[in-house]
Write a protein that holds these residues in place. Sequence first.
Motif, PDB file in Angstrom:
ATOM      1  N   LEU A 237       0.834  -1.193   0.000  1.00 30.80           N
ATOM      2  CA  LEU A 237       0.000   0.000   0.000  1.00 30.80           C
ATOM      3  C   LEU A 237       0.878   1.255   0.000  1.00 30.80           C
ATOM      4  CD1 LEU A 237      -3.079   0.760   0.196  1.00 30.80           C
ATOM      5  CD2 LEU A 237      -2.694   1.097   2.632  1.00 30.80           C
ATOM      6  N   LEU A 238       2.115   1.101   0.472  1.00 30.22           N
ATOM      7  CA  LEU A 238       3.065   2.223   0.532  1.00 30.22           C
ATOM      8  C   LEU A 238       4.035   2.214  -0.652  1.00 30.22           C
ATOM      9  CD1 LEU A 238       3.995   2.264   4.336  1.00 30.22           C
ATOM     10  CD2 LEU A 238       2.007   3.227   3.178  1.00 30.22           C
ATOM     11  N   ARG A 239       3.618   1.595  -1.752  1.00 31.33           N
ATOM     12  CA  ARG A 239       4.484   1.533  -2.928  1.00 31.33           C
ATOM     13  C   ARG A 239       4.921   2.924  -3.365  1.00 31.33           C
ATOM     14  NH1 ARG A 239       1.215  -0.789  -5.659  1.00 31.33           N
ATOM     15  NH2 ARG A 239       1.886  -2.961  -5.512  1.00 31.33           N
ATOM     16  N   GLY A 240       3.978   3.865  -3.388  1.00 29.98           N
ATOM     17  CA  GLY A 240       4.316   5.228  -3.789  1.00 29.98           C
ATOM     18  C   GLY A 240       5.252   5.912  -2.806  1.00 29.98           C
ATOM     19  N   THR A 241       5.121   5.575  -1.530  1.00 23.87           N
ATOM     20  CA  THR A 241       6.011   6.126  -0.501  1.00 23.87           C
ATOM     21  C   THR A 241       7.433   5.644  -0.726  1.00 23.87           C
ATOM     22  OG1 THR A 241       4.121   5.764   0.984  1.00 23.87           O
ATOM     23  CG2 THR A 241       6.162   6.536   1.977  1.00 23.87           C
ATOM     24  N   VAL A 242       7.559   4.342  -0.958  1.00 31.26           N
ATOM     25  CA  VAL A 242       8.884   3.747  -1.177  1.00 31.26           C
ATOM     26  C   VAL A 242       9.530   4.308  -2.432  1.00 31.26           C
ATOM     27  CG1 VAL A 242      10.125   1.600  -1.669  1.00 31.26           C
ATOM     28  CG2 VAL A 242       8.279   1.617   0.036  1.00 31.26           C
ATOM     29  N   ALA A 243       8.765   4.347  -3.527  1.00 32.46           N
ATOM     30  CA  ALA A 243       9.321   4.800  -4.800  1.00 32.46           C
ATOM     31  C   ALA A 243       9.832   6.239  -4.711  1.00 32.46           C
ATOM     32  CB  ALA A 243       8.271   4.680  -5.897  1.00 32.46           C
ATOM     33  N   ARG A 244       9.076   7.095  -4.034  1.00 34.33           N
ATOM     34  CA  ARG A 244       9.501   8.499  -3.934  1.00 34.33           C
ATOM     35  C   ARG A 244      10.729   8.652  -3.055  1.00 34.33           C
ATOM     36  NH1 ARG A 244      11.600  12.429  -3.510  1.00 34.33           N
ATOM     37  NH2 ARG A 244      10.846  14.596  -3.520  1.00 34.33           N
ATOM     38  N   MET A 245      10.764   7.978  -1.909  1.00 34.01           N
ATOM     39  CA  MET A 245      11.906   8.134  -1.015  1.00 34.01           C
ATOM     40  C   MET A 245      13.145   7.411  -1.533  1.00 34.01           C
ATOM     41  SD  MET A 245      10.712  10.247   1.067  1.00 34.01           S
ATOM     42  CE  MET A 245      12.221  10.369   2.032  1.00 34.01           C
ATOM     43  N   ALA A 246      12.965   6.426  -2.412  1.00 35.80           N
ATOM     44  CA  ALA A 246      14.116   5.719  -2.991  1.00 35.80           C
ATOM     45  C   ALA A 246      14.913   6.619  -3.933  1.00 35.80           C
ATOM     46  CB  ALA A 246      13.649   4.473  -3.742  1.00 35.80           C
ATOM     47  N   GLN A 247      14.358   7.752  -4.291  1.00 36.09           N
ATOM     48  CA  GLN A 247      15.095   8.688  -5.134  1.00 36.09           C
ATOM     49  C   GLN A 247      16.328   9.227  -4.410  1.00 36.09           C
ATOM     50  OE1 GLN A 247      12.554  11.796  -6.626  1.00 36.09           O
ATOM     51  NE2 GLN A 247      11.008  10.369  -7.404  1.00 36.09           N
ATOM     52  N   SER A 248      16.206   9.404  -3.094  1.00 38.36           N
ATOM     53  CA  SER A 248      17.293  10.057  -2.353  1.00 38.36           C
ATOM     54  C   SER A 248      17.828   9.229  -1.189  1.00 38.36           C
ATOM     55  CB  SER A 248      16.806  11.400  -1.802  1.00 38.36           C
ATOM     56  OG  SER A 248      15.677  11.214  -0.949  1.00 38.36           O
ATOM     57  N   SER A 249      17.152   8.129  -0.849  1.00 36.49           N
ATOM     58  CA  SER A 249      17.535   7.359   0.338  1.00 36.49           C
ATOM     59  C   SER A 249      17.661   5.875   0.021  1.00 36.49           C
ATOM     60  CB  SER A 249      16.495   7.538   1.455  1.00 36.49           C
ATOM     61  OG  SER A 249      16.319   8.894   1.789  1.00 36.49           O
ATOM     62  N   ARG A 250      18.399   5.205   0.865  1.00 35.76           N
ATOM     63  CA  ARG A 250      18.444   3.735   0.850  1.00 35.76           C
ATOM     64  C   ARG A 250      17.260   3.293   1.705  1.00 35.76           C
ATOM     65  NH1 ARG A 250      22.884   3.821   2.464  1.00 35.76           N
ATOM     66  NH2 ARG A 250      24.027   3.755   0.489  1.00 35.76           N
ATOM     67  N   VAL A 251      16.230   2.790   1.075  1.00 32.90           N
ATOM     68  CA  VAL A 251      14.941   2.577   1.742  1.00 32.90           C
ATOM     69  C   VAL A 251      14.791   1.141   2.220  1.00 32.90           C
ATOM     70  CG1 VAL A 251      12.437   2.608   1.465  1.00 32.90           C
ATOM     71  CG2 VAL A 251      13.819   4.419   0.432  1.00 32.90           C
ATOM     72  N   PHE A 252      14.349   1.014   3.454  1.00 25.69           N
ATOM     73  CA  PHE A 252      13.991  -0.277   4.043  1.00 25.69           C
ATOM     74  C   PHE A 252      12.518  -0.184   4.440  1.00 25.69           C
ATOM     75  CE2 PHE A 252      18.404   0.627   4.693  1.00 25.69           C
ATOM     76  CZ  PHE A 252      19.075  -0.577   4.516  1.00 25.69           C
ATOM     77  N   ILE A 253      11.816  -1.310   4.423  1.00 23.47           N
ATOM     78  CA  ILE A 253      10.411  -1.292   4.817  1.00 23.47           C
ATOM     79  C   ILE A 253      10.040  -2.592   5.523  1.00 23.47           C
ATOM     80  CG2 ILE A 253       9.556  -2.203   2.605  1.00 23.47           C
ATOM     81  CD1 ILE A 253       7.107  -0.301   2.988  1.00 23.47           C
ATOM     82  N   THR A 254       9.165  -2.465   6.506  1.00 24.02           N
ATOM     83  CA  THR A 254       8.658  -3.634   7.222  1.00 24.02           C
ATOM     84  C   THR A 254       7.583  -4.298   6.364  1.00 24.02           C
ATOM     85  OG1 THR A 254       6.999  -2.252   8.317  1.00 24.02           O
ATOM     86  CG2 THR A 254       9.084  -2.602   9.480  1.00 24.02           C
ATOM     87  N   ASP A 255       7.821  -5.516   5.950  1.00 24.37           N
ATOM     88  CA  ASP A 255       6.882  -6.247   5.105  1.00 24.37           C
ATOM     89  C   ASP A 255       6.151  -7.265   5.981  1.00 24.37           C
ATOM     90  OD1 ASP A 255       5.562  -7.144   2.849  1.00 24.37           O
ATOM     91  OD2 ASP A 255       7.153  -8.532   2.267  1.00 24.37           O
ATOM     92  N   TRP A 256       5.070  -6.817   6.632  1.00 24.59           N
ATOM     93  CA  TRP A 256       4.370  -7.655   7.592  1.00 24.59           C
ATOM     94  C   TRP A 256       3.693  -8.837   6.917  1.00 24.59           C
ATOM     95  CZ3 TRP A 256       6.376  -6.433  11.891  1.00 24.59           C
ATOM     96  CH2 TRP A 256       6.634  -5.106  12.245  1.00 24.59           C
ATOM     97  N   ALA A 257       3.682  -9.967   7.607  1.00 24.14           N
ATOM     98  CA  ALA A 257       3.108 -11.198   7.069  1.00 24.14           C
ATOM     99  C   ALA A 257       1.599 -11.236   7.259  1.00 24.14           C
ATOM    100  CB  ALA A 257       3.741 -12.409   7.751  1.00 24.14           C
ATOM    101  N   ASP A 258       0.944 -11.992   6.402  1.00 29.02           N
ATOM    102  CA  ASP A 258      -0.474 -12.295   6.560  1.00 29.02           C
ATOM    103  C   ASP A 258      -0.584 -13.345   7.664  1.00 29.02           C
ATOM    104  OD1 ASP A 258      -3.102 -13.074   6.345  1.00 29.02           O
ATOM    105  OD2 ASP A 258      -3.090 -13.253   4.163  1.00 29.02           O
ATOM    106  N   ALA A 259      -1.251 -12.999   8.764  1.00 26.17           N
ATOM    107  CA  ALA A 259      -1.261 -13.871   9.944  1.00 26.17           C
ATOM    108  C   ALA A 259      -1.815 -15.262   9.651  1.00 26.17           C
ATOM    109  CB  ALA A 259      -2.065 -13.219  11.070  1.00 26.17           C
ATOM    110  N   LYS A 260      -2.701 -15.386   8.663  1.00 21.39           N
ATOM    111  CA  LYS A 260      -3.254 -16.717   8.372  1.00 21.39           C
ATOM    112  C   LYS A 260      -2.232 -17.627   7.701  1.00 21.39           C
ATOM    113  CE  LYS A 260      -5.511 -15.547   3.931  1.00 21.39           C
ATOM    114  NZ  LYS A 260      -5.563 -14.062   4.050  1.00 21.39           N
TER     115      LYS A 260
END
Length: 414
Positions: free
Chosen positions: A117-140
């Motif tokens: 859902l934060l794809r746009g957030t990651v793409a924009r910040m990847a322009q200037s930063s080394r981006v890491f993101i928490t990729d939470w699991a589907d609990a089921k």
Amino acid sequence: MLYNAYELQRTMLSGAAAWASIGAEVLSNPRLPVGYFGLGPVLASALDVFAHAAAPRGKPEFGIKAVTVDGQTFGVTESIIERRPFGNLLRFERDELPADAPNLLIVAPMSGHYATLLRGTVARMAQSSRVFITDWADAKMVPLSEGTFDLDDYIDYLIAFLERIGPGTHVLAVCQPSVPAIAATAVMSAREHPCRPATLTMMGGPVDTREAPTSVNDVAMQQPLSWFENNVIATVPMTYPGAGRKVYPGFLQLAGFMSMNLHTHLMSHWAMFQHLVRGDEDSADSTKAFYDEYRSVCDMDAEFYLQTIEHVFQEHSLPKGEFVHHGERIDLGAIRDTAILAIEGEKDDISGIGQTRASLHLAANLPDARKRYYLAKDVGHYGIFNGSKWRNRIAPVVEEWIAAHQKPALKIVA
């Protein structure tokens, strides 16, 4: 029974969606005259809208292959640098990124949607930063043998991820994780942990929901915690790896959000239908892309969900100084050098104005020079982290804040 009933309905709708998709393709076949006159285009469009609405959805891909900076296109590499049962740590790094570029950990919500859902957030910040993101699991999809996942675990994961990335890391928390993110910052600050965040940016987060309560807050306050436990918690069916796990199903979360703005969603689908009838595929595809992401939902472990309802929305434990981590009270006054940026949307109907800003006065011992508040005019909740207003107006504010508090020595994560 609730989850099993949903699975039965999903199976039936999947079949109907498949037949509707076939019907739409047949009626849209340029070799068939019926597709050019009469009810042909209308029926084909209606079937297409139904097929899209009823189709099953799994976990989307980030799909960020490149970003453009100053007119030049750079490739982006996605990798998993740490795997954990309830969530992985992903890294996105663009080609030719300067060696001294900041490390930024984006903390995605665990609220029924995937981190994509934060794809746009990651793409924009990847322009200037080394981006890491928490990729939470589907609990089921997490076996019951891995135990449960609660707010303590969420904070532990954030601390572990910050340790993995290294000192000087910046943190950007979007919506719900603002609470565990500032809590983790306080815990690490109290310990004078070398990997505590250099900056913490919180966007549309429910730090203190007593400020400008929204309909989301009202729903959480209207019922006792036992009501949520008895009415929205379900058991994962035997068909999934997490069989037997107690969860708050993603489909219930989605139903709740859709019902809050039902008229808007109905009008969006009506507009999609009209675009298809007119042959405006680009406009229809734009709506489809949004709902492909919006309807891709996952389950939350019941422990985490119920604790969030209790401590964030009902008891207001964090702003009242009563929030604990493994039995120890969290003191936001321990935050003395992590620069905090609070961002809110003027038209946010999920986290009202003032809920995120509250973090600035709660961090009472942080110098004013390390605090900033930004109100994004004419921006709703989703627009805070996605879309043109995020890219052109909000992201530059985040980048400036990071640059102003960037530490010279950085660890390059292998």
